[in-house]
Design a protein around this motif. Structure first.
Motif, PDB file in Angstrom:
ATOM      1  N   GLY A  20      -4.389  -2.619 -12.713  1.00 32.85           N
ATOM      2  CA  GLY A  20      -3.782  -3.458 -13.741  1.00 32.85           C
ATOM      3  C   GLY A  20      -2.902  -2.708 -14.729  1.00 32.85           C
ATOM      4  O   GLY A  20      -2.224  -3.318 -15.545  1.00 32.85           O
ATOM      5  N   LYS A  21      -2.887  -1.388 -14.646  1.00 27.72           N
ATOM      6  CA  LYS A  21      -2.087  -0.579 -15.571  1.00 27.72           C
ATOM      7  C   LYS A  21      -0.720  -0.273 -14.967  1.00 27.72           C
ATOM      8  O   LYS A  21      -0.512  -0.410 -13.775  1.00 27.72           O
ATOM      9  N   TYR A  61      -0.375  -0.577 -10.814  1.00 26.52           N
ATOM     10  CA  TYR A  61      -1.488  -0.408  -9.880  1.00 26.52           C
ATOM     11  C   TYR A  61      -2.182  -1.748  -9.721  1.00 26.52           C
ATOM     12  O   TYR A  61      -2.718  -2.299 -10.682  1.00 26.52           O
ATOM     13  N   GLU A  62      -2.172  -2.279  -8.536  1.00 28.89           N
ATOM     14  CA  GLU A  62      -2.852  -3.537  -8.242  1.00 28.89           C
ATOM     15  C   GLU A  62      -4.284  -3.287  -7.757  1.00 28.89           C
ATOM     16  O   GLU A  62      -5.185  -4.036  -8.092  1.00 28.89           O
ATOM     17  N   ARG A  63      -4.446  -2.221  -6.942  1.00 26.07           N
ATOM     18  CA  ARG A  63      -5.772  -1.904  -6.399  1.00 26.07           C
ATOM     19  C   ARG A  63      -5.858  -0.418  -6.125  1.00 26.07           C
ATOM     20  O   ARG A  63      -4.908   0.189  -5.629  1.00 26.07           O
ATOM     21  N   ALA A  64      -6.998   0.146  -6.460  1.00 23.26           N
ATOM     22  CA  ALA A  64      -7.294   1.538  -6.126  1.00 23.26           C
ATOM     23  C   ALA A  64      -8.432   1.524  -5.116  1.00 23.26           C
ATOM     24  O   ALA A  64      -9.433   0.824  -5.308  1.00 23.26           O
ATOM     25  N   GLY A  79      -4.319   9.402  -3.866  1.00 25.35           N
ATOM     26  CA  GLY A  79      -4.893   8.607  -2.787  1.00 25.35           C
ATOM     27  C   GLY A  79      -4.142   7.317  -2.531  1.00 25.35           C
ATOM     28  O   GLY A  79      -3.072   7.069  -3.089  1.00 25.35           O
ATOM     29  N   LEU A  80      -4.735   6.484  -1.694  1.00 21.74           N
ATOM     30  CA  LEU A  80      -4.126   5.220  -1.304  1.00 21.74           C
ATOM     31  C   LEU A  80      -4.343   4.174  -2.392  1.00 21.74           C
ATOM     32  O   LEU A  80      -5.461   3.998  -2.891  1.00 21.74           O
ATOM     33  N   HIS A  81      -3.254   3.497  -2.778  1.00 18.61           N
ATOM     34  CA  HIS A  81      -3.306   2.440  -3.787  1.00 18.61           C
ATOM     35  C   HIS A  81      -2.436   1.276  -3.323  1.00 18.61           C
ATOM     36  O   HIS A  81      -1.467   1.470  -2.583  1.00 18.61           O
ATOM     37  N   THR A  82      -2.766   0.071  -3.783  1.00 16.96           N
ATOM     38  CA  THR A  82      -1.864  -1.062  -3.663  1.00 16.96           C
ATOM     39  C   THR A  82      -1.097  -1.125  -4.972  1.00 16.96           C
ATOM     40  O   THR A  82      -1.702  -1.167  -6.048  1.00 16.96           O
ATOM     41  N   ASP A 120       0.857  -1.182   0.000  1.00 18.10           N
ATOM     42  CA  ASP A 120       0.000   0.000   0.000  1.00 18.10           C
ATOM     43  C   ASP A 120       0.893   1.232   0.000  1.00 18.10           C
ATOM     44  O   ASP A 120       1.884   1.293   0.739  1.00 18.10           O
ATOM     45  N   ARG A 121       0.541   2.199  -0.862  1.00 16.77           N
ATOM     46  CA  ARG A 121       1.349   3.412  -0.978  1.00 16.77           C
ATOM     47  C   ARG A 121       0.409   4.608  -1.123  1.00 16.77           C
ATOM     48  O   ARG A 121      -0.540   4.566  -1.905  1.00 16.77           O
ATOM     49  N   GLN A 122       0.674   5.656  -0.380  1.00 19.62           N
ATOM     50  CA  GLN A 122      -0.095   6.895  -0.486  1.00 19.62           C
ATOM     51  C   GLN A 122       0.493   7.695  -1.646  1.00 19.62           C
ATOM     52  O   GLN A 122       1.623   8.162  -1.575  1.00 19.62           O
ATOM     53  N   LEU A 123      -0.263   7.851  -2.707  1.00 13.24           N
ATOM     54  CA  LEU A 123       0.158   8.605  -3.882  1.00 13.24           C
ATOM     55  C   LEU A 123      -0.629   9.903  -3.959  1.00 13.24           C
ATOM     56  O   LEU A 123      -1.532  10.156  -3.145  1.00 13.24           O
TER      57      LEU A 123
END
Length: 106
Positions: free
Chosen positions: A92-93, A79-82, A59-62, A53-56
């Motif tokens: 997936g991108k 990006y695994e999860r938004a 927002g927060l994304h996996t 998990d990373r705060q970009l």
């Protein structure tokens, strides 16, 4: 896909391994830690690191860092999860940092 020959490829800046097709660019308006970045629908000849998990900015994304499969250079992330609905299109991108890729066959 390593044998893809044709115009408008992007390669790893370090070893020239083909990593993406220009036609797969979704957006050129991304920002990475070190400057501009491109969002691609697909990447090739890359390996993903562990998910975290990373705060970009958005927002927060996996995400999982993406490395060149030949030389191991870190090129960007996938990006695994938004977590926010408005950011789901990124799942997936792949984001590749502009200064880590070079144009081939232009």
């Amino acid at each position: 896909m390593a044998d893809v020959i044709g115009p408008r490829l992007y390669s790893c800046f370090k070893c020239r391994n083909h990593v993406a097709l220009h036609d797969d660019i979704v957006s050129k308006a991304f920002q990475a830690k070190n400057g501009r970045a491109f969002l691609f629908s697909h990447a090739m000849n890359v390996v993903a690191g562990p998910k975290e998990d990373r705060q970009l900015i958005t927002g927060l994304h996996t995400v999982a860092d993406i490395h060149c499969s030949d030389c191991g250079e870190m090129l960007g992330w996938r990006y695994e999860r938004a977590y926010e609905e408005s950011q789901k299109y990124k799942e997936g991108k792949v984001v590749l940092e502009k200064f880590k890729i070079v144009k081939e066959n232009w």
